[in-house]
Design a protein around this motif. Structure first.
Motif, PDB file in Angstrom:
ATOM      1  N   TYR A   1      49.876  18.945  74.791  1.00  0.00           N
ATOM      2  CA  TYR A   1      49.978  19.719  73.407  1.00  0.00           C
ATOM      3  C   TYR A   1      50.408  18.723  72.585  1.00  0.00           C
ATOM      4  O   TYR A   1      51.359  17.910  72.887  1.00  0.00           O
ATOM      5  N   GLN A   2      49.781  18.719  71.254  1.00  0.00           N
ATOM      6  CA  GLN A   2      50.308  17.862  70.150  1.00  0.00           C
ATOM      7  C   GLN A   2      50.712  18.626  69.216  1.00  0.00           C
ATOM      8  O   GLN A   2      50.282  19.456  68.691  1.00  0.00           O
ATOM      9  N   PRO A   3      52.304  18.223  68.834  1.00  0.00           N
ATOM     10  CA  PRO A   3      52.796  19.018  67.547  1.00  0.00           C
ATOM     11  C   PRO A   3      51.823  18.942  66.407  1.00  0.00           C
ATOM     12  O   PRO A   3      51.286  17.580  65.958  1.00  0.00           O
ATOM     13  N   MET A  49      50.879  23.899  67.550  1.00  0.00           N
ATOM     14  CA  MET A  49      50.464  22.865  68.230  1.00  0.00           C
ATOM     15  C   MET A  49      49.113  22.721  68.816  1.00  0.00           C
ATOM     16  O   MET A  49      48.450  23.751  68.599  1.00  0.00           O
ATOM     17  N   GLU A  50      48.574  21.768  69.208  1.00  0.00           N
ATOM     18  CA  GLU A  50      46.997  21.851  69.572  1.00  0.00           C
ATOM     19  C   GLU A  50      46.849  21.431  70.950  1.00  0.00           C
ATOM     20  O   GLU A  50      47.596  20.694  71.488  1.00  0.00           O
ATOM     21  N   ALA A  51      46.185  22.435  71.681  1.00  0.00           N
ATOM     22  CA  ALA A  51      45.981  22.340  73.247  1.00  0.00           C
ATOM     23  C   ALA A  51      44.968  21.269  73.413  1.00  0.00           C
ATOM     24  O   ALA A  51      43.731  21.513  72.909  1.00  0.00           O
ATOM     25  N   LEU A  52      44.982  20.157  74.109  1.00  0.00           N
ATOM     26  CA  LEU A  52      44.027  19.264  74.357  1.00  0.00           C
ATOM     27  C   LEU A  52      43.944  19.122  75.848  1.00  0.00           C
ATOM     28  O   LEU A  52      45.095  18.901  76.672  1.00  0.00           O
ATOM     29  N   VAL A  53      42.584  19.186  76.397  1.00  0.00           N
ATOM     30  CA  VAL A  53      42.428  19.280  77.984  1.00  0.00           C
ATOM     31  C   VAL A  53      42.375  17.805  78.394  1.00  0.00           C
ATOM     32  O   VAL A  53      42.069  16.971  77.899  1.00  0.00           O
ATOM     33  N   ARG A  54      42.925  17.908  79.580  1.00  0.00           N
ATOM     34  CA  ARG A  54      42.988  16.519  80.294  1.00  0.00           C
ATOM     35  C   ARG A  54      42.324  16.816  81.769  1.00  0.00           C
ATOM     36  O   ARG A  54      42.802  17.612  82.442  1.00  0.00           O
ATOM     37  N   PHE A 113      34.023  13.606  79.252  1.00  0.00           N
ATOM     38  CA  PHE A 113      33.727  14.795  79.899  1.00  0.00           C
ATOM     39  C   PHE A 113      33.426  16.110  79.169  1.00  0.00           C
ATOM     40  O   PHE A 113      32.360  16.770  79.775  1.00  0.00           O
ATOM     41  N   ILE A 114      33.800  16.152  77.985  1.00  0.00           N
ATOM     42  CA  ILE A 114      33.481  17.382  77.210  1.00  0.00           C
ATOM     43  C   ILE A 114      31.946  17.558  76.713  1.00  0.00           C
ATOM     44  O   ILE A 114      31.233  18.512  77.094  1.00  0.00           O
ATOM     45  N   PRO A 115      31.401  16.360  76.318  1.00  0.00           N
ATOM     46  CA  PRO A 115      29.775  16.441  76.338  1.00  0.00           C
ATOM     47  C   PRO A 115      29.130  16.789  77.344  1.00  0.00           C
ATOM     48  O   PRO A 115      28.306  17.591  77.354  1.00  0.00           O
ATOM     49  N   TRP A 120      39.396  28.733  81.081  1.00  0.00           N
ATOM     50  CA  TRP A 120      40.542  28.236  81.755  1.00  0.00           C
ATOM     51  C   TRP A 120      41.540  27.715  80.738  1.00  0.00           C
ATOM     52  O   TRP A 120      42.763  28.122  80.784  1.00  0.00           O
ATOM     53  N   VAL A 121      41.288  27.032  79.578  1.00  0.00           N
ATOM     54  CA  VAL A 121      42.191  26.435  78.736  1.00  0.00           C
ATOM     55  C   VAL A 121      42.813  27.622  78.085  1.00  0.00           C
ATOM     56  O   VAL A 121      43.839  27.729  77.860  1.00  0.00           O
ATOM     57  N   LEU A 122      42.047  28.861  77.696  1.00  0.00           N
ATOM     58  CA  LEU A 122      42.808  29.536  76.761  1.00  0.00           C
ATOM     59  C   LEU A 122      43.921  30.361  77.807  1.00  0.00           C
ATOM     60  O   LEU A 122      45.001  30.764  77.184  1.00  0.00           O
ATOM     61  N   ASN A 157      40.560  24.302  71.100  1.00  0.00           N
ATOM     62  CA  ASN A 157      39.266  24.009  70.554  1.00  0.00           C
ATOM     63  C   ASN A 157      38.096  24.822  71.207  1.00  0.00           C
ATOM     64  O   ASN A 157      38.179  25.012  72.537  1.00  0.00           O
ATOM     65  N   LEU A 158      37.143  25.046  70.428  1.00  0.00           N
ATOM     66  CA  LEU A 158      36.005  26.004  70.880  1.00  0.00           C
ATOM     67  C   LEU A 158      34.654  25.019  70.823  1.00  0.00           C
ATOM     68  O   LEU A 158      34.531  24.624  69.761  1.00  0.00           O
ATOM     69  N   SER A 159      33.795  24.937  71.685  1.00  0.00           N
ATOM     70  CA  SER A 159      32.694  24.090  71.398  1.00  0.00           C
ATOM     71  C   SER A 159      31.529  25.156  70.869  1.00  0.00           C
ATOM     72  O   SER A 159      31.506  26.282  71.134  1.00  0.00           O
ATOM     73  N   ASP A 215      37.541  22.307  62.205  1.00  0.00           N
ATOM     74  CA  ASP A 215      38.128  20.874  62.644  1.00  0.00           C
ATOM     75  C   ASP A 215      37.129  19.890  62.161  1.00  0.00           C
ATOM     76  O   ASP A 215      36.238  20.281  61.500  1.00  0.00           O
ATOM     77  N   ASP A 216      37.812  18.690  62.176  1.00  0.00           N
ATOM     78  CA  ASP A 216      36.863  17.536  61.954  1.00  0.00           C
ATOM     79  C   ASP A 216      36.241  17.702  60.358  1.00  0.00           C
ATOM     80  O   ASP A 216      35.100  17.215  60.150  1.00  0.00           O
ATOM     81  N   PHE A 217      36.959  18.344  59.638  1.00  0.00           N
ATOM     82  CA  PHE A 217      36.401  18.692  58.246  1.00  0.00           C
ATOM     83  C   PHE A 217      35.933  17.226  57.299  1.00  0.00           C
ATOM     84  O   PHE A 217      36.895  16.384  57.278  1.00  0.00           O
ATOM     85  N   ASP A 232      39.497  15.667  58.532  1.00  0.00           N
ATOM     86  CA  ASP A 232      39.211  14.441  59.934  1.00  0.00           C
ATOM     87  C   ASP A 232      39.786  13.273  59.471  1.00  0.00           C
ATOM     88  O   ASP A 232      40.268  12.714  58.611  1.00  0.00           O
ATOM     89  N   LYS A 233      40.204  12.808  61.013  1.00  0.00           N
ATOM     90  CA  LYS A 233      41.125  11.344  61.013  1.00  0.00           C
ATOM     91  C   LYS A 233      40.382  10.345  60.346  1.00  0.00           C
ATOM     92  O   LYS A 233      41.332   9.335  60.074  1.00  0.00           O
ATOM     93  N   SER A 234      39.168  10.036  60.091  1.00  0.00           N
ATOM     94  CA  SER A 234      38.586   9.145  59.542  1.00  0.00           C
ATOM     95  C   SER A 234      38.895   8.858  57.919  1.00  0.00           C
ATOM     96  O   SER A 234      39.222   7.765  57.828  1.00  0.00           O
ATOM     97  N   VAL A 251      41.933  10.023  56.902  1.00  0.00           N
ATOM     98  CA  VAL A 251      43.475   9.853  56.769  1.00  0.00           C
ATOM     99  C   VAL A 251      43.313   8.333  57.171  1.00  0.00           C
ATOM    100  O   VAL A 251      44.457   7.504  56.619  1.00  0.00           O
ATOM    101  N   GLN A 252      42.508   7.685  58.022  1.00  0.00           N
ATOM    102  CA  GLN A 252      42.978   6.338  58.485  1.00  0.00           C
ATOM    103  C   GLN A 252      42.546   5.418  57.455  1.00  0.00           C
ATOM    104  O   GLN A 252      42.877   4.212  57.369  1.00  0.00           O
ATOM    105  N   GLU A 253      41.677   5.737  56.497  1.00  0.00           N
ATOM    106  CA  GLU A 253      41.344   4.820  55.508  1.00  0.00           C
ATOM    107  C   GLU A 253      42.206   5.217  54.171  1.00  0.00           C
ATOM    108  O   GLU A 253      41.781   4.284  52.960  1.00  0.00           O
ATOM    109  N   GLY A 289      49.438  13.789  64.475  1.00  0.00           N
ATOM    110  CA  GLY A 289      49.225  12.266  64.810  1.00  0.00           C
ATOM    111  C   GLY A 289      50.258  11.550  65.655  1.00  0.00           C
ATOM    112  O   GLY A 289      51.377  11.923  65.696  1.00  0.00           O
ATOM    113  N   TYR A 290      50.030  10.312  65.937  1.00  0.00           N
ATOM    114  CA  TYR A 290      50.669   9.486  66.812  1.00  0.00           C
ATOM    115  C   TYR A 290      52.157   9.402  66.067  1.00  0.00           C
ATOM    116  O   TYR A 290      53.000   9.074  66.847  1.00  0.00           O
ATOM    117  N   LEU A 291      51.938   9.097  64.730  1.00  0.00           N
ATOM    118  CA  LEU A 291      53.418   8.857  64.182  1.00  0.00           C
ATOM    119  C   LEU A 291      54.309   9.906  64.368  1.00  0.00           C
ATOM    120  O   LEU A 291      55.379   9.560  64.559  1.00  0.00           O
TER     121      LEU A 291
END
Ligand code: C2E
Ligand code: CA
Ligand code: CA
Ligand code: CA
Length: 277
Positions: free
Chosen positions: A43-45, A57-62, A76-78, A92-94, A117-119, A179-181, A202-204, A206-208, A257-259
């Protein structure tokens, strides 16, 4: 496949065969991953950009495989989507999210909401809404506590069939995030039709922010537009204080984010965010 077995063909170099075999291995193993308890969630806050209080928070599968090791979701998601295994993983995730959320709420750990996340592939299941509704009903969670994250590409592809599904989710009380707007189609015209609550930059972008003045303009424009439409904005992939400062100046609502924190186990999250009784 026939060509692979015929040694007379030289079409496949060893790299392609390796990739092919790896995919086959992953797909075969993926079918067993849930039954063999190899899947778990991190889970990411997502915190308020000003106060840094947790807003969700966002649930991310591992996937932790005994011999393949930790296989990243980007790999593995693709495969899960292509093979259809994503249907079972998604359920299962939900379920797991609802169980975890119920546990936290019972322990008076006040978690506002959890995003899943929904595919795109999941939207093709005719029973998507009812199965999600039933999973949540089987727990003590309410749909209001669940945010459904969909990507632009999955939702804009086939607007006629996706739109009614989104409205069904909304009428049940689920929140919806794009997501990824900015990364995909950016069909702005759809923004007024979509019953969405949250827009995730989208993080692209933010990162620029610090290196590229165009990213600043684009990000600012997205935030202003979202606010004009009464949407909350989450910036993803925030890694530096410079980026955070910049996002604060643009009145971005929520940062992830990681920060702030990486995705982490429920136990770790509790120890960092739960001011225990
Ligand atoms: P996403 O939905 O865009 O998730 C955000 C990704 O960014 C996560 O990667 C997260 O760990 C990573 N991230 C978070 N903060 C930062 C940061 O500050 N910098 C950088 N560079 N990255 C950051 P992850 O966990 O590897 O997941 C990758 C993708 O796999 C997700 O992208 C999502 O599309 C997919 N995925 C993950 N879990 C699920 C799931 O349960 N169901 C479905 N359908 N897809 C999932
Ligand atoms: Ca996401
Ligand atoms: Ca994202
Ligand atoms: Ca615990």
């Amino acid at each position: 496949e026939a060509k692979l077995q015929n040694s007379g063909y030289q079409l496949f170099n060893s790299d392609i065969i390796d990739t092919f075999n790896r995919k086959l291995d992953l797909e075969n193993e993926l079918r067993w991953a849930i039954a063999r308890n190899q899947m778990f969630l991190h889970y990411q806050p997502q915190v308020n950009a000003e106060s840094c209080r947790m807003e969700g928070m966002e649930a991310l599968v591992r996937w932790n495989h005994p011999t393949l090791g930790q296989v990243p979701p980007g790999e593995f998601i693709p495969i899960a989507e292509e093979s259809g295994i994503i249907m079972d993983i998604g359920k299962w995730v939900l379920k797991e999210v609802c169980v975890q959320l119920s546990r936290w709420l019972a322990d008076s750990f006040d978690v506002p909401s959890i995003a899943v996340n929904l595919s795109a592939r999941q939207f093709m299941a005719p029973d998507l809404v009812s199965s999600i509704r039933d999973i949540v009903r089987g727990t003590s969670c309410s749909p209001q506590q669940i945010v459904i994250e969909i990507t632009e590409s999955s939702s804009m592809n086939d607007i006629e069939s996706v739109l009614p599904i989104l409205h069904e989710f909304k009428s049940l009380g689920f929140q919806i995030a794009i997501d990824d707007f900015g990364k995909g189609y950016s069909a702005l015209g759809y923004m007024k039709q979509f019953p969405i609550d949250i827009l995730k930059i989208d993080k692209s972008f933010v990162q620029e922010l610090i290196s590229d003045s165009k990213s600043v303009v684009i990000t600012k424009t997205i935030i202003d537009m979202a606010h004009g439409l009464n949407l909350k904005v989450i910036a993803e992939g925030v890694e530096t204080t410079d980026q955070l400062d910049c996002l604060r100046k643009m009145a971005c609502d929520i940062v992830q984010g990681y920060l702030i924190d990486p995705p982490m186990s429920p136990d770790r999250l509790e120890s960092r965010y739960w001011i225990g009784v």
